[in-house]
Structures are given as structure tokens and as C-alpha cells.
Design a protein around this motif. Sequence first.
Motif, PDB file in Angstrom:
ATOM      1  N   GLY A  39       0.786  -1.230   0.000  1.00 46.77           N
ATOM      2  CA  GLY A  39       0.000   0.000   0.000  1.00 46.77           C
ATOM      3  C   GLY A  39       0.811   1.269   0.000  1.00 46.77           C
ATOM      4  N   PHE A  40       2.114   1.176  -0.235  1.00 47.03           N
ATOM      5  CA  PHE A  40       2.979   2.356  -0.198  1.00 47.03           C
ATOM      6  C   PHE A  40       2.526   3.404  -1.215  1.00 47.03           C
ATOM      7  N   VAL A  41       2.296   2.970  -2.431  1.00 47.74           N
ATOM      8  CA  VAL A  41       1.926   3.910  -3.487  1.00 47.74           C
ATOM      9  C   VAL A  41       0.574   4.547  -3.194  1.00 47.74           C
ATOM     10  N   ASN A  42      -0.378   3.756  -2.713  1.00 51.88           N
ATOM     11  CA  ASN A  42      -1.696   4.307  -2.388  1.00 51.88           C
ATOM     12  C   ASN A  42      -1.613   5.322  -1.254  1.00 51.88           C
ATOM     13  N   ARG A  43      -0.827   5.010  -0.206  1.00 48.99           N
ATOM     14  CA  ARG A  43      -0.694   5.955   0.908  1.00 48.99           C
ATOM     15  C   ARG A  43       0.027   7.221   0.464  1.00 48.99           C
ATOM     16  N   LEU A  44       1.053   7.078  -0.370  1.00 47.40           N
ATOM     17  CA  LEU A  44       1.778   8.253  -0.851  1.00 47.40           C
ATOM     18  C   LEU A  44       0.889   9.105  -1.745  1.00 47.40           C
ATOM     19  N   ALA A  45       0.112   8.455  -2.601  1.00 49.41           N
ATOM     20  CA  ALA A  45      -0.804   9.200  -3.472  1.00 49.41           C
ATOM     21  C   ALA A  45      -1.857   9.932  -2.650  1.00 49.41           C
ATOM     22  N   ALA A  46      -2.369   9.291  -1.616  1.00 48.13           N
ATOM     23  CA  ALA A  46      -3.359   9.945  -0.759  1.00 48.13           C
ATOM     24  C   ALA A  46      -2.736  11.124  -0.021  1.00 48.13           C
ATOM     25  N   SER A  47      -1.504  10.967   0.437  1.00 46.32           N
ATOM     26  CA  SER A  47      -0.820  12.052   1.146  1.00 46.32           C
ATOM     27  C   SER A  47      -0.611  13.256   0.240  1.00 46.32           C
ATOM     28  N   VAL A  48      -0.059  13.016  -0.937  1.00 47.02           N
ATOM     29  CA  VAL A  48       0.288  14.118  -1.834  1.00 47.02           C
ATOM     30  C   VAL A  48      -0.960  14.750  -2.442  1.00 47.02           C
ATOM     31  N   SER A  49      -1.942  13.940  -2.823  1.00 51.20           N
ATOM     32  CA  SER A  49      -3.141  14.533  -3.409  1.00 51.20           C
ATOM     33  C   SER A  49      -3.940  15.315  -2.370  1.00 51.20           C
ATOM     34  N   GLY A  50      -3.971  14.852  -1.137  1.00 50.07           N
ATOM     35  CA  GLY A  50      -4.634  15.610  -0.087  1.00 50.07           C
ATOM     36  C   GLY A  50      -3.932  16.932   0.187  1.00 50.07           C
ATOM     37  N   ALA A  51      -2.604  16.900   0.206  1.00 51.10           N
ATOM     38  CA  ALA A  51      -1.843  18.139   0.397  1.00 51.10           C
ATOM     39  C   ALA A  51      -2.069  19.089  -0.770  1.00 51.10           C
ATOM     40  N   PHE A  52      -2.179  18.534  -1.984  1.00 53.89           N
ATOM     41  CA  PHE A  52      -2.447  19.353  -3.158  1.00 53.89           C
ATOM     42  C   PHE A  52      -3.795  20.049  -3.043  1.00 53.89           C
ATOM     43  N   VAL A  53      -4.795  19.334  -2.569  1.00 56.63           N
ATOM     44  CA  VAL A  53      -6.125  19.921  -2.406  1.00 56.63           C
ATOM     45  C   VAL A  53      -6.103  21.005  -1.329  1.00 56.63           C
ATOM     46  N   VAL A  54      -5.461  20.724  -0.201  1.00 55.88           N
ATOM     47  CA  VAL A  54      -5.394  21.709   0.886  1.00 55.88           C
ATOM     48  C   VAL A  54      -4.691  22.977   0.411  1.00 55.88           C
ATOM     49  N   LEU A  55      -3.554  22.818  -0.260  1.00 57.27           N
ATOM     50  CA  LEU A  55      -2.811  23.987  -0.727  1.00 57.27           C
ATOM     51  C   LEU A  55      -3.522  24.672  -1.889  1.00 57.27           C
ATOM     52  N   GLY A  56      -4.266  23.906  -2.691  1.00 62.31           N
ATOM     53  CA  GLY A  56      -5.044  24.514  -3.766  1.00 62.31           C
ATOM     54  C   GLY A  56      -6.159  25.388  -3.239  1.00 62.31           C
ATOM     55  N   VAL A  57      -6.866  24.900  -2.230  1.00 63.98           N
ATOM     56  CA  VAL A  57      -7.927  25.696  -1.599  1.00 63.98           C
ATOM     57  C   VAL A  57      -7.311  26.932  -0.930  1.00 63.98           C
ATOM     58  N   ALA A  58      -6.178  26.739  -0.273  1.00 64.31           N
ATOM     59  CA  ALA A  58      -5.512  27.895   0.361  1.00 64.31           C
ATOM     60  C   ALA A  58      -5.080  28.905  -0.685  1.00 64.31           C
ATOM     61  N   GLY A  59      -4.578  28.422  -1.810  1.00 61.56           N
ATOM     62  CA  GLY A  59      -4.185  29.333  -2.894  1.00 61.56           C
ATOM     63  C   GLY A  59      -5.368  30.100  -3.450  1.00 61.56           C
ATOM     64  N   ALA A  60      -6.502  29.430  -3.587  1.00 65.19           N
ATOM     65  CA  ALA A  60      -7.693  30.120  -4.094  1.00 65.19           C
ATOM     66  C   ALA A  60      -8.164  31.177  -3.108  1.00 65.19           C
ATOM     67  N   VAL A  61      -8.155  30.842  -1.830  1.00 64.66           N
ATOM     68  CA  VAL A  61      -8.559  31.819  -0.816  1.00 64.66           C
ATOM     69  C   VAL A  61      -7.577  32.992  -0.770  1.00 64.66           C
ATOM     70  N   LEU A  62      -6.295  32.691  -0.825  1.00 66.50           N
ATOM     71  CA  LEU A  62      -5.301  33.777  -0.804  1.00 66.50           C
ATOM     72  C   LEU A  62      -5.380  34.631  -2.057  1.00 66.50           C
ATOM     73  N   GLY A  63      -5.708  34.024  -3.196  1.00 66.53           N
ATOM     74  CA  GLY A  63      -5.874  34.806  -4.421  1.00 66.53           C
ATOM     75  C   GLY A  63      -7.052  35.751  -4.333  1.00 66.53           C
ATOM     76  N   ILE A  64      -8.139  35.280  -3.743  1.00 62.91           N
ATOM     77  CA  ILE A  64      -9.319  36.138  -3.574  1.00 62.91           C
ATOM     78  C   ILE A  64      -9.020  37.266  -2.588  1.00 62.91           C
ATOM     79  N   VAL A  65      -8.338  36.939  -1.515  1.00 60.17           N
ATOM     80  CA  VAL A  65      -8.001  37.959  -0.511  1.00 60.17           C
ATOM     81  C   VAL A  65      -7.032  38.976  -1.083  1.00 60.17           C
ATOM     82  N   ALA A  66      -6.055  38.511  -1.853  1.00 57.24           N
ATOM     83  CA  ALA A  66      -5.063  39.438  -2.422  1.00 57.24           C
ATOM     84  C   ALA A  66      -5.691  40.349  -3.485  1.00 57.24           C
ATOM     85  N   ALA A  67      -6.693  39.846  -4.199  1.00 57.61           N
ATOM     86  CA  ALA A  67      -7.339  40.658  -5.229  1.00 57.61           C
ATOM     87  C   ALA A  67      -8.281  41.713  -4.643  1.00 57.61           C
ATOM     88  N   ALA A  68      -8.746  41.451  -3.432  1.00 57.70           N
ATOM     89  CA  ALA A  68      -9.716  42.386  -2.828  1.00 57.70           C
ATOM     90  C   ALA A  68      -9.053  43.612  -2.248  1.00 57.70           C
TER      91      ALA A  68
END
Length: 102
Positions: free
Chosen positions: A73-102
Amino acid sequence: MSDTTPASPVGTGLSRGWRYLSVGAIWALALVLAVVIATVSAPEQYASWLSLALAACVVGGLCAQLATQQKEGFVNRLAASVSGAFVVLGVAGAVLGIVAAA
């Protein structure tokens, strides 16, 4: 006729709690890095720091999954770790982009 497959020793698999902890720790790292970037970084540098945070989460994910010492399960756990981090940082980037534009 007897079964020729050997029985696996007790305790060889990674428990469900440790699997979730090894993945969730990287998601938590991504969240902490996003908060630090939001509070410390200049708005012009959000994208650069977020991509660096994702790279840190990939390396952290590799370290966390290698620390479990389980190849099943190494690949599955690594994929879950990285894709979850990607989603968290993507949402943070979207929020920061909206805040920076305002």
C-alpha cells in the motif's frame, strides 16, 4: 490436500490508525504551511511559497511512508498524502488569491 500458501505472521500489516496518521500528518503539514504562508508572506509571493510548500509535502510524504516500513500500500498511501496536500494547498491558494485581489 493441504494448503501450500504459508500463513502470514501476526502483526505484519500496518494498522488502520497508523495508515490514517501517516497520511493525515501530511495534510496537517500542508494546512500549517498554508497558514504560515498566509500570515508571513507578501501577496505577490503566495504562488511561489505555495509551490514550495507542495514540494515540502511531497518530501514529507515520502519520509512518512518510508517511516512506516511497510511496502504493502505504499503507493496508495503516498498518493493519498500528496493529493490531499495538493487539495489543501489549492484551496488555500484560491482563498489567498481572492483575498489578495480584494
